[in-house]
Design an enzyme around this catalytic site. Structure first.
Site, PDB file in Angstrom:
ATOM      1  N   LYS A   5       0.849  -1.195   0.000  1.00 38.36           N
ATOM      2  CA  LYS A   5       0.000   0.000   0.000  1.00 38.36           C
ATOM      3  C   LYS A   5       0.881   1.240   0.000  1.00 38.36           C
ATOM      4  O   LYS A   5       1.884   1.284   0.730  1.00 38.36           O
ATOM      5  CB  LYS A   5      -0.908  -0.015   1.241  1.00 38.36           C
ATOM      6  N   SER A  49      -9.986   2.174   2.555  1.00 32.33           N
ATOM      7  CA  SER A  49      -9.035   2.893   1.733  1.00 32.33           C
ATOM      8  C   SER A  49      -8.034   1.992   0.995  1.00 32.33           C
ATOM      9  O   SER A  49      -7.453   2.423   0.007  1.00 32.33           O
ATOM     10  CB  SER A  49      -8.269   3.888   2.606  1.00 32.33           C
ATOM     11  N   SER A  82     -10.458   0.006   6.788  1.00 36.35           N
ATOM     12  CA  SER A  82      -9.786   0.124   5.485  1.00 36.35           C
ATOM     13  C   SER A  82      -9.094  -1.133   4.976  1.00 36.35           C
ATOM     14  O   SER A  82      -8.639  -1.155   3.838  1.00 36.35           O
ATOM     15  CB  SER A  82      -8.760   1.260   5.527  1.00 36.35           C
TER      16      SER A  82
END
Lengths: 96, 492
Positions: free
Chosen positions: B78, B157, B181
């Site tokens: 990420k 997210s 998320s």
């Protein structure tokens, strides 16, 4: 909760150091008011005598020796600076 | 032979060990898939050359019998984890030129274990969002979109990570979870997502959103893969004072398949108004599966559940407003162009240009609830309710060992939907936020398909630092559910 007015939003924006154009203040005030109205529901919860949570993990912080563990890397520290000279950050003139 | 990109992390690990294929072959297969599916927009920065270099090194190590636990396994990172020498943006314009001179602890741990990094995945800007539509680098498409003939959000997210794993672009990916998320995008994308206990993984070098909530975790194809990957990510770190000094169990060994006598709590407060019937049914099915496997189902109560979301939307923005104060255009990141009259002018223009709309909104809400005259009414009040929410869970765990709930109140929705109203978007996290506020471990397991053929997940929540029970139960649920549906794009 009363609705936020334009002046309040202007002040919040300044405290946040975010420039907001005048014509955007009104829609932003509506957005923020909507969110604040929604969180207002929390006022119905009885929290008398409840301790505020300041740490989610039940642990105490550990001590360490007060000594330098890293440093003296000015080139690395300044590597991403938008503007610099002689190992110093450059900003617009602040003193006339 | 199975396509290399269809393997699980565990299968790939075993295949490498057996010499069925090399790390370079495995990595190349994933780089090809990334190339072919650029339309998903799962990555912000791709690092194929670095990946091949790492894979070559891994092959050498495997040959010499020196392999780490994740040796030669290509994963995605990420773009919230600082990676030394590789651009790290947090999906924000304000960091679009930032190249960290250091490595985050979690990505460093994975590197040390031998993992190969394919690139940095897309996310909501500063991890603030539930649909991956607030990224400065564009929205991510859910690999399942083709199944229903429209562009769907992957959740957020960690949307790029979810899309990369679900679409077969990476064997696994890292995510971070502040209010859901990891778990919500896992549910939307038909994969497994584990948010460990707060403090299990170090936050050092992860771009901070809300420090009392942020936690890194694995996003994988199976529960076993989550156990394998967590093992390499977790552990005490001297650089993060909130990382826990607790022993690291062998997570994979916890997958015994035996949950006889385990008490499964069903919280009645999670039956919220307007929840689709199919999600209620799936939840019931999950309950039956665990019961059939020998678990005992007990009703529990988490009475402050309905206040969790509003509490979160005070606490998280408050912490964000403080954390994001560091982006000032002076030391790193974007600096406003044009004539700047003063230092305040520099700050205000830099931040107006650098932050997107949702991030600006949250900084301002956070600034307001922390400001003089409002602190007690909002922030202190929310901190007290956070205590009550954590106490709810403590009481529930006197009656049960693990809690079963749906992960999300809906299936993946279309790109462009739910955008008109921030509060409506926030409701996505109604089942994941309480766990985050209480700092507990939670996992989403793909358990069934909706009527329209999209994946739905169930969530298991455990006691602090009891990821073992969470993983063990999740493994049983996964086997019973036998979720085998795949995005159509994988068939080609």
């Amino acid at each position: 909760m009363s609705a936020l007015d334009k002046d309040t939003v202007k002040n919040i924006a300044f405290l946040s150091r975010i420039e907001v154009a005048d014509e955007k203040l009104e829609p932003l005030a509506q957005d923020l008011t909507k969110i604040l109205d929604w969180v207002e529901q929390l006022s119905e919860v009885d929290t008398d005598g409840v301790e505020p949570m300041t740490s989610v993990a039940a642990q105490t912080l550990h001590w360490r020796q007060d000594e330098v563990t890293s440093g003296d890397q000015p080139d690395l520290v300044l590597k991403n600076a938008p503007d610099q000279t002689d190992h110093c950050y450059l900003v617009p003139k602040v003193v006339e | 032979m199975t396509k290399l990109t269809n393997l699980t992390l565990a299968e790939a690990r075993d295949g490498l060990k057996a010499g069925d294929f090399s790390a370079v072959e495995l990595t190349k297969a994933h780089i090809d898939a990334m190339e072919k599916h650029k339309d998903l927009n799962a990555f912000i920065t791709e690092t194929p050359e670095l990946a091949l270099e790492q894979a070559q090194a891994s092959d050498a190590k495997i040959k010499s019998g020196d392999a780490g636990a994740m040796e030669g396994l290509p994963i995605a990172m990420k773009d919230l984890f600082c990676t030394e020498g590789v651009r790290t943006t947090a999906a924000s314009r304000i960091l679009d030129n930032f190249i960290p001179p250091y490595e985050s602890t979690v990505s460093g741990n994975l590197k040390k274990a031998g993992a190969v990094m394919l690139g940095k995945t897309n996310l909501d800007e500063f991890a603030m969002g539930s649909a991956n539509i607030t990224s400065n680098f564009g929205a991510v498409k859910n690999p399942w979109g083709e199944n229903v003939g429209k562009d769907l959000v992957p959740g957020g997210s960690s949307g790029g990570s979810a899309a990369a794993v679900a679409g077969g672009l990476a064997l696994a990916a890292t995510g971070t979870d502040t209010g859901g998320s990891i778990r919500q995008p896992a549910s939307f994308s038909g994969i497994v997502g584990l948010k460990p206990t707060y403090g299990r993984c170090s936050r050092w070098g992860i771009v901070a959103f809300a420090s009392s909530l942020d936690q890194a975790g694995p996003m994988t194809k199976t529960v076993r893969d989550a156990a394998i990957m967590l093992q390499s990510m977790a552990g005490y770190d001297v650089h993060d004072s909130t990382s826990a000094r607790v022993d690291l169990p062998n997570f994979e060994a916890a997958l015994s398949g035996d949950i006889k006598g385990l008490k499964i709590g069903i919280p009645k407060e999670y039956k919220v108004d307007g929840m689709p019937q199919e999600i209620l049914e799936l939840w019931k099915k999950g309950e039956e599966m665990l019961k059939d496997a020998g678990g005992e189902v007990v009703d529990v109560s988490l009475p402050h559940t309905k206040y969790a979301l509003a509490t979160y939307y005070i606490v998280a923005p408050a912490e964000a407003s403080s954390n994001l104060a560091r982006y000032d255009g002076v030391r790193y990141g974007h600096r406003a162009e044009g004539e700047l009259k003063s230092l305040d002018d520099l700050y205000m223009k830099t931040r107006a240009q650098g932050f997107g709309e949702e991030v600006q909104r949250r900084i301002m809400i956070g600034t307001y609830v922390l400001s003089a005259g409002y602190y007690d009414a909002y922030y202190a009040k929310a901190q007290k309710i956070r205590t009550l929410i954590a106490q709810d869970f403590e009481k529930a765990y006197e009656q049960c060992d693990v809690i079963l709930t749906p992960t999300c109140p809906s299936e993946a929705f279309g790109i462009g939907e739910n955008e008109d109203d921030p509060v409506k978007m926030y409701l996505n996290d109604v089942f994941t936020v309480p766990t985050s506020l209480a700092g507990l471990p939670g996992i989403s397991v793909p358990t069934g398909l909706s009527a329209s053929g999209l994946p739905l997940g169930l969530q298991l929540i455990g006691r602090p630092f009891d990821e073992e029970t969470v993983l063990r139960t999740a493994d049983v649920l996964e086997k019973a559910a036998a979720f085998s549906a795949k995005p159509k794009m994988l068939e080609a």
